[in-house]
Motif scaffolding. Structure first.
Motif, PDB file in Angstrom:
ATOM      1  N   TYR A 159       1.604   3.130  -7.381  1.00 10.61           N
ATOM      2  CA  TYR A 159       0.550   2.250  -6.327  1.00 10.61           C
ATOM      3  C   TYR A 159       1.505   2.377  -4.819  1.00 10.61           C
ATOM      4  O   TYR A 159       1.949   3.153  -3.676  1.00 10.61           O
ATOM      5  CB  TYR A 159       0.425   1.109  -6.746  1.00 10.61           C
ATOM      6  N   LYS A 160       2.893   1.977  -4.746  1.00 13.07           N
ATOM      7  CA  LYS A 160       4.075   2.316  -3.854  1.00 13.07           C
ATOM      8  C   LYS A 160       4.454   3.424  -3.640  1.00 13.07           C
ATOM      9  O   LYS A 160       3.988   3.558  -2.202  1.00 13.07           O
ATOM     10  CB  LYS A 160       5.379   1.621  -4.774  1.00 13.07           C
ATOM     11  N   THR A 161       4.001   4.504  -4.649  1.00 14.26           N
ATOM     12  CA  THR A 161       4.431   5.891  -3.890  1.00 14.26           C
ATOM     13  C   THR A 161       2.635   5.990  -3.176  1.00 14.26           C
ATOM     14  O   THR A 161       2.960   7.280  -1.840  1.00 14.26           O
ATOM     15  CB  THR A 161       3.984   6.639  -4.738  1.00 14.26           C
ATOM     16  N   LEU A 162       1.526   5.929  -3.432  1.00 16.99           N
ATOM     17  CA  LEU A 162       0.312   6.668  -3.254  1.00 16.99           C
ATOM     18  C   LEU A 162       0.550   5.267  -1.634  1.00 16.99           C
ATOM     19  O   LEU A 162      -0.311   5.665  -0.444  1.00 16.99           O
ATOM     20  CB  LEU A 162      -0.467   6.339  -4.153  1.00 16.99           C
ATOM     21  N   ASN A 163       1.145   4.711  -1.963  1.00 19.92           N
ATOM     22  CA  ASN A 163       1.015   3.569  -0.613  1.00 19.92           C
ATOM     23  C   ASN A 163       1.698   4.019   0.938  1.00 19.92           C
ATOM     24  O   ASN A 163       1.447   4.717   2.025  1.00 19.92           O
ATOM     25  CB  ASN A 163       1.488   2.250  -0.466  1.00 19.92           C
ATOM     26  N   GLU A 164       2.849   4.232   0.217  1.00 19.65           N
ATOM     27  CA  GLU A 164       3.619   5.605   1.035  1.00 19.65           C
ATOM     28  C   GLU A 164       3.245   6.951   1.875  1.00 19.65           C
ATOM     29  O   GLU A 164       2.639   7.163   2.442  1.00 19.65           O
ATOM     30  CB  GLU A 164       4.903   5.379   0.926  1.00 19.65           C
ATOM     31  N   LEU A 165       1.940   7.805   0.683  1.00 20.60           N
ATOM     32  CA  LEU A 165       1.107   8.318   1.257  1.00 20.60           C
ATOM     33  C   LEU A 165       0.623   8.658   1.994  1.00 20.60           C
ATOM     34  O   LEU A 165      -0.621   8.854   2.287  1.00 20.60           O
ATOM     35  CB  LEU A 165       0.908   9.394  -0.282  1.00 20.60           C
ATOM     36  N   GLY A 166      -0.238   7.181   2.030  1.00 18.45           N
ATOM     37  CA  GLY A 166      -0.896   7.014   2.903  1.00 18.45           C
ATOM     38  C   GLY A 166      -2.617   6.481   2.014  1.00 18.45           C
ATOM     39  O   GLY A 166      -3.861   6.093   1.926  1.00 18.45           O
ATOM     40  N   TYR A 167      -2.270   6.409   1.180  1.00 15.05           N
ATOM     41  CA  TYR A 167      -3.223   6.225   0.063  1.00 15.05           C
ATOM     42  C   TYR A 167      -3.809   4.410  -0.457  1.00 15.05           C
ATOM     43  O   TYR A 167      -2.724   3.996  -0.180  1.00 15.05           O
ATOM     44  CB  TYR A 167      -3.865   7.111  -1.381  1.00 15.05           C
ATOM     45  N   SER A 168      -5.202   4.576  -0.346  1.00 16.09           N
ATOM     46  CA  SER A 168      -5.153   2.966  -0.739  1.00 16.09           C
ATOM     47  C   SER A 168      -4.611   2.574  -2.205  1.00 16.09           C
ATOM     48  O   SER A 168      -4.886   3.468  -2.864  1.00 16.09           O
ATOM     49  CB  SER A 168      -7.034   2.479  -0.761  1.00 16.09           C
ATOM     50  N   ILE A 169      -3.878   1.271  -1.877  1.00 13.84           N
ATOM     51  CA  ILE A 169      -3.519   0.378  -3.222  1.00 13.84           C
ATOM     52  C   ILE A 169      -4.886   0.708  -4.235  1.00 13.84           C
ATOM     53  O   ILE A 169      -4.468   1.099  -5.659  1.00 13.84           O
ATOM     54  CB  ILE A 169      -2.803  -0.136  -3.067  1.00 13.84           C
TER      55      ILE A 169
END
Length: 72
Positions: A29-39
């Motif tokens: 989730y940290k990587t996805l959050n950094e890419l702008g995706y919802s956690i």
């Protein structure tokens, strides 16, 4: 069958244990959050992954039970 239930419980309990120690799976989730995706979507996909694993184990043991089941 008992062994099938045990393996399904093992897969489900690994999800609980994973929240404490498995950083690779639950750390996505940290990587996805950094890419702008919802956690929330990372948790949804992790849940779908666990559903696939448990349903596959259940189906496999259901087939095995029907094939090698003994009439009682």
């Amino acid at each position: 069958p008992p062994i099938g239930s045990t393996l399904i419980a093992l897969a489900k309990n690994s999800a609980i244990a994973g929240s404490f120690s498995v950083t690779e799976l639950l750390g996505t989730y940290k990587t996805l959050n950094e890419l702008g995706y919802s956690i929330i979507w990372s948790f949804v996909w992790i849940a779908v992954g666990y559903l696939i694993v448990t349903l596959t184990i259940s189906a496999l043991f259901n087939v095995l039970e029907k094939r090698w089941g003994v009439a009682r």
